[in-house]
Each structure stands twice: as structure tokens, then as C-alpha cells.
Design a protein around this motif. Structure first.
Motif, PDB file in Angstrom:
ATOM      1  N   ARG A 128       4.693   2.212   2.988  1.00  0.00           N
ATOM      2  CA  ARG A 128       3.917   1.240   3.769  1.00  0.00           C
ATOM      3  C   ARG A 128       2.495   1.113   3.239  1.00  0.00           C
ATOM      4  O   ARG A 128       1.897   0.031   3.267  1.00  0.00           O
ATOM      5  N   LEU A 129       1.954   2.217   2.729  1.00  0.00           N
ATOM      6  CA  LEU A 129       0.624   2.143   2.091  1.00  0.00           C
ATOM      7  C   LEU A 129       0.695   1.291   0.827  1.00  0.00           C
ATOM      8  O   LEU A 129      -0.150   0.416   0.598  1.00  0.00           O
ATOM      9  N   MET A 130       1.730   1.537   0.013  1.00  0.00           N
ATOM     10  CA  MET A 130       1.838   0.799  -1.252  1.00  0.00           C
ATOM     11  C   MET A 130       2.093  -0.679  -1.017  1.00  0.00           C
ATOM     12  O   MET A 130       1.697  -1.519  -1.813  1.00  0.00           O
ATOM     13  N   LEU A 131       2.753  -0.987   0.088  1.00  0.00           N
ATOM     14  CA  LEU A 131       3.015  -2.393   0.437  1.00  0.00           C
ATOM     15  C   LEU A 131       1.791  -3.041   1.101  1.00  0.00           C
ATOM     16  O   LEU A 131       1.778  -4.242   1.327  1.00  0.00           O
ATOM     17  N   LEU A 171       0.782  -2.511   4.129  1.00  0.00           N
ATOM     18  CA  LEU A 171       0.994  -2.742   5.557  1.00  0.00           C
ATOM     19  C   LEU A 171       0.170  -1.763   6.364  1.00  0.00           C
ATOM     20  O   LEU A 171       0.034  -1.897   7.579  1.00  0.00           O
ATOM     21  N   LEU A 172      -0.343  -0.747   5.682  1.00  0.00           N
ATOM     22  CA  LEU A 172      -1.055   0.342   6.336  1.00  0.00           C
ATOM     23  C   LEU A 172      -2.272   0.661   5.470  1.00  0.00           C
ATOM     24  O   LEU A 172      -2.166   0.684   4.242  1.00  0.00           O
ATOM     25  N   GLN A 173      -3.422   0.852   6.132  1.00  0.00           N
ATOM     26  CA  GLN A 173      -4.647   1.129   5.392  1.00  0.00           C
ATOM     27  C   GLN A 173      -4.741   2.640   5.111  1.00  0.00           C
ATOM     28  O   GLN A 173      -4.512   3.455   6.009  1.00  0.00           O
ATOM     29  N   PRO A 174      -5.051   3.034   3.865  1.00  0.00           N
ATOM     30  CA  PRO A 174      -5.188   4.475   3.595  1.00  0.00           C
ATOM     31  C   PRO A 174      -6.442   5.062   4.243  1.00  0.00           C
ATOM     32  O   PRO A 174      -7.417   4.352   4.455  1.00  0.00           O
ATOM     33  N   SER A 175      -6.382   6.355   4.563  1.00  0.00           N
ATOM     34  CA  SER A 175      -7.577   7.060   5.041  1.00  0.00           C
ATOM     35  C   SER A 175      -8.482   7.401   3.863  1.00  0.00           C
ATOM     36  O   SER A 175      -9.693   7.495   4.016  1.00  0.00           O
ATOM     37  N   ALA A 176      -7.882   7.615   2.696  1.00  0.00           N
ATOM     38  CA  ALA A 176      -8.656   7.896   1.475  1.00  0.00           C
ATOM     39  C   ALA A 176      -7.790   7.563   0.270  1.00  0.00           C
ATOM     40  O   ALA A 176      -6.574   7.418   0.380  1.00  0.00           O
ATOM     41  N   GLY A 177      -8.460   7.471  -0.869  1.00  0.00           N
ATOM     42  CA  GLY A 177      -7.743   7.184  -2.107  1.00  0.00           C
ATOM     43  C   GLY A 177      -7.610   5.696  -2.348  1.00  0.00           C
ATOM     44  O   GLY A 177      -8.080   4.884  -1.550  1.00  0.00           O
ATOM     45  N   ARG A 178      -6.994   5.344  -3.480  1.00  0.00           N
ATOM     46  CA  ARG A 178      -6.849   3.914  -3.762  1.00  0.00           C
ATOM     47  C   ARG A 178      -5.539   3.583  -4.467  1.00  0.00           C
ATOM     48  O   ARG A 178      -4.826   4.461  -4.951  1.00  0.00           O
ATOM     49  N   ILE A 179      -5.279   2.264  -4.505  1.00  0.00           N
ATOM     50  CA  ILE A 179      -4.077   1.740  -5.141  1.00  0.00           C
ATOM     51  C   ILE A 179      -4.510   0.711  -6.179  1.00  0.00           C
ATOM     52  O   ILE A 179      -5.270  -0.213  -5.860  1.00  0.00           O
ATOM     53  N   LEU A 180      -4.057   0.908  -7.412  1.00  0.00           N
ATOM     54  CA  LEU A 180      -4.317  -0.068  -8.460  1.00  0.00           C
ATOM     55  C   LEU A 180      -3.013  -0.777  -8.778  1.00  0.00           C
ATOM     56  O   LEU A 180      -1.998  -0.126  -9.023  1.00  0.00           O
ATOM     57  N   GLN A 224      -8.332  -4.965  -0.281  1.00  0.00           N
ATOM     58  CA  GLN A 224      -7.891  -6.313   0.058  1.00  0.00           C
ATOM     59  C   GLN A 224      -7.267  -6.278   1.439  1.00  0.00           C
ATOM     60  O   GLN A 224      -6.300  -5.569   1.656  1.00  0.00           O
ATOM     61  N   SER A 225      -7.836  -7.048   2.356  1.00  0.00           N
ATOM     62  CA  SER A 225      -7.233  -7.031   3.687  1.00  0.00           C
ATOM     63  C   SER A 225      -7.149  -8.429   4.284  1.00  0.00           C
ATOM     64  O   SER A 225      -6.591  -8.617   5.354  1.00  0.00           O
ATOM     65  N   ARG A 226      -7.704  -9.432   3.560  1.00  0.00           N
ATOM     66  CA  ARG A 226      -7.576 -10.805   4.068  1.00  0.00           C
ATOM     67  C   ARG A 226      -6.173 -11.317   3.753  1.00  0.00           C
ATOM     68  O   ARG A 226      -5.598 -10.999   2.716  1.00  0.00           O
ATOM     69  N   LEU A 227      -5.645 -12.127   4.657  1.00  0.00           N
ATOM     70  CA  LEU A 227      -4.268 -12.587   4.528  1.00  0.00           C
ATOM     71  C   LEU A 227      -3.971 -13.302   3.198  1.00  0.00           C
ATOM     72  O   LEU A 227      -2.928 -13.049   2.586  1.00  0.00           O
ATOM     73  N   PRO A 228      -4.873 -14.201   2.725  1.00  0.00           N
ATOM     74  CA  PRO A 228      -4.549 -14.865   1.450  1.00  0.00           C
ATOM     75  C   PRO A 228      -4.396 -13.877   0.288  1.00  0.00           C
ATOM     76  O   PRO A 228      -3.500 -14.040  -0.551  1.00  0.00           O
ATOM     77  N   GLU A 229      -5.232 -12.830   0.280  1.00  0.00           N
ATOM     78  CA  GLU A 229      -5.117 -11.818  -0.783  1.00  0.00           C
ATOM     79  C   GLU A 229      -3.809 -11.044  -0.643  1.00  0.00           C
ATOM     80  O   GLU A 229      -3.115 -10.778  -1.626  1.00  0.00           O
ATOM     81  N   LEU A 230      -3.493 -10.679   0.606  1.00  0.00           N
ATOM     82  CA  LEU A 230      -2.257  -9.934   0.835  1.00  0.00           C
ATOM     83  C   LEU A 230      -1.044 -10.781   0.479  1.00  0.00           C
ATOM     84  O   LEU A 230      -0.084 -10.294  -0.102  1.00  0.00           O
ATOM     85  N   ARG A 231      -1.109 -12.072   0.805  1.00  0.00           N
ATOM     86  CA  ARG A 231       0.029 -12.946   0.460  1.00  0.00           C
ATOM     87  C   ARG A 231       0.237 -12.999  -1.048  1.00  0.00           C
ATOM     88  O   ARG A 231       1.369 -12.995  -1.525  1.00  0.00           O
ATOM     89  N   ARG A 232      -0.890 -13.042  -1.777  1.00  0.00           N
ATOM     90  CA  ARG A 232      -0.761 -13.015  -3.248  1.00  0.00           C
ATOM     91  C   ARG A 232      -0.125 -11.707  -3.699  1.00  0.00           C
ATOM     92  O   ARG A 232       0.720 -11.684  -4.590  1.00  0.00           O
TER      93      ARG A 232
END
Ligand code: ATP
Ligand code: MG
Length: 266
Positions: free
Chosen positions: A57-60, A62-71, A80-88
């Protein structure tokens, strides 16, 4: 099986997600750093509660991480948390989950469901192209479009619903498919055919797959790479041949021993 390409598709760095506060706090995903390449087939294995679905769910996103990042393709998508960015992002990363009924809108036909699944791309395609894409996705999961397109959720078997949900994820031709126990609800022969279909897509357009499963023998059979989780931590990762031949972590040895005894019994 070697992966198709050496370039990194998605990478997590020290990804962490906690739930709750103080003494009740659970570190569902704890400092997980992993990499998946283009066209790579990998599995996350680990017992119930080890954090596999939370990681998915973090990688998708759908869930915001408490720490760390995803590239993703080298770009940081964590903030990225705005809907247009997530849709992309969801044009590139899709998921299928265990229980298809939860994500089914009972008033939509299969055609409408898959057209919606096209997301941003749907508005750029004309109706003929949309139709072709929807049919392509249904055929990929061995469903007959002529029979299925007009059906509603209650007119399908559990196995058909599961296949439709997989088709819905595939219709955008994602670069990454997160598959969280996607075949638990279907019978053994359908399971094998669905898995083979998914594996073919790597060759067809270079899709990478991250399977999430309790089933160590299945994971070993389909994957290039294994990620072993225990209590939210990634305790071991590597090529499937190396891990099966010489697991380094005691927990991995235990998992393989259990899987082996169960398959002997059953
Ligand atoms: N929304 C939530 N709120 C509170 N705790 C949660 C939440 N989601 C997950 N957890 C907790 O995080 C831990 C990891 O759960 P997760 O669902 O990721 O495990 P899993 O490996 O997918 O298990 P399973 O194999 O049973 O599906 C568990 O202790 C779970 O109770
Ligand atoms: Mg789970």
C-alpha cells in the motif's frame, strides 16, 4: 530467470510506516530498502502480520510513509499527494488485491469498469481504441470479451471477478503490478493459468511484478528475486537460486523448512 533489463524501476529507501502511539505502536514496515528492476518478477514472503500488505500500500501510494522514500524511475514520488500526480503514478503502477468484491462497484458493467480503469489514458483514446484495449485486457486473463463485457458483478463467479480485477489493473499496461495474494480466491487450475498470463506480460511489454504471498513454494517458482519480511523488517533479499540454496537468515531457513514440510504432507 534473469530480469529483462538492468535499470531500476522502483526503489524504497528506509521506508517505514508505524500505526498507533506509544506502547501500542506497531512498526508495520520498518526501514525497508529494496529495488525492483524493469521486467523483474519478485515476491515478498513472510508470515501474517509481517508487513507485506502495508509495504504494497505504501508502494502504491495509498498510504503515506512515516519515514523513508520511494523513487520511481529515479524520481521521488513520496511527497506526491495531489490527485493529478497520483493518477499519473497509477498509469504506471497498478495493484490487484485478494478480495475482489471489496473493490467492485455493483452497478458497473465489466466494460465500464475497465474503461474507468484506463484512467487518464481513457480520455486520450477514441471509443474504438478504448474498446480494443478493454478486450485486450480481458483476453490477457483468459476471459471471453463477448461474454463478459455486459456483465455486472453479481452475474460473475468469484474466479471471474478476480480475473476482471486483474484485467482492470492491466488495462493501462502498467510498468509495475503489485499483486497481493491475487489468486487465493480462485481454484488451483485457474491459479496456474493466471500466473502464467501475468508472467507472459513481462515478455510482452516489460512489466515488472511484485507478488505478495504466504506461499513460499509459489514465490520460489515464479520469481527472479525474493524479499523476506519478518516483523516489518526486510530480513533477507536476493536471487531466488541463492536464497533457496543458502538462506542466510534463520527466519528464511524456517520459512523454507515449513514450506517444504507442508508440501510433503499435502
Ligand atoms: N490500518 C492499520 N491500522 C493499525 N494497524 C495496522 C493497519 N494496517 C496494518 N496494521 C498492522 O501492521 C502489521 C502488518 O500488517 P500487514 O497487513 O501489512 O501484514 P501482512 O504481512 O500483509 O499480513 P497477512 O499475510 O495476514 O496479509 C500488523 O501488525 C497489522 O495489525
Ligand atoms: Mg496482507
Amino acid at each position: 530467470m534473469p530480469h529483462a533489463d538492468d535499470s531500476v524501476l522502483i526503489e524504497t529507501q528506509h521506508l517505514t510506516r508505524t500505526f498507533g502511539q506509544g506502547a501500542q505502536q506497531v512498526r508495520a514496515v520498518d526501514d525497508v530498502s529494496l529495488r525492483l528492476h524493469r521486467g523483474e518478477i519478485a515476491s515478498v514472503v513472510g508470515e501474517s502480520g509481517s508487513g507485506k500488505s502495508t509495504l504494497a500500500r505504501l508502494m502504491l501510494r495509498l498510504l503515506q510513509p512515516s519515514a523513508g522514500r520511494i523513487l520511481f524511475e529515479g524520481a521521488d514520488v513520496t511527497r506526491q499527494s495531489r490527485l493529478p500526480e497520483l493518477r499519473r503514478y497509477w498509469q504506471r503502477v497498478q495493484a490487484v488485491f485478494q478480495d475482489p468484491s471489496a473493490s467492485f462497484n455493483q452497478f458497473l458493467t465489466v466494460r465500464r469498469l475497465l474503461e474507468r480503469g484506463l484512467g487518464l489514458e481513457g480520455s486520450r483514446l477514441d471509443s474504438k481504441e478504448r474498446d480494443a484495449r478493454v478486450r485486450w485486457a480481458l483476453e490477457r486473463v483468459a476471459l471471453n470479451p463477448g461474454e463478459m463485457l455486459a456483465k455486472l458483478s453479481h452475474e460473475m463467479s468469484g474466479g471471474e471477478r478476480q480475473r476482471v480485477m486483474i484485467a482492470r489493473a492491466l488495462v493501462v499496461r502498467p510498468l509495475l503490478l503489485l499483486a497481493d495474494e491475487p489468486t487465493t480466491m480462485v481454484d488451483a487450475s485457474s491459479r496456474a493459468s493466471i500466473l502464467n498470463v501475468l508472467l507472459d506480460l513481462r515478455d510482452e511489454f516489460g512489466m515488472a511484478i511484485l507478488f505478495i504471498t504466504h506461499d513460499v513454494s509459489l514465490a520460489t517458482y515464479v520469481s527472479d528475486t525474493l524479499f523476506v519480511m519478518h516483523d516489518g523488517r526486510l530480513v533477507e533479499s536476493g536471487g531466488v537460486e541463492r536464497i533457496t540454496a543458502s538462506p542466510e537468515h534463520a527466519y528464511t531457513r524456517q520459512l523454507f523448512a515449513d514450506a517444504f514440510t507442508m508440501s510433503e504432507r499435502g
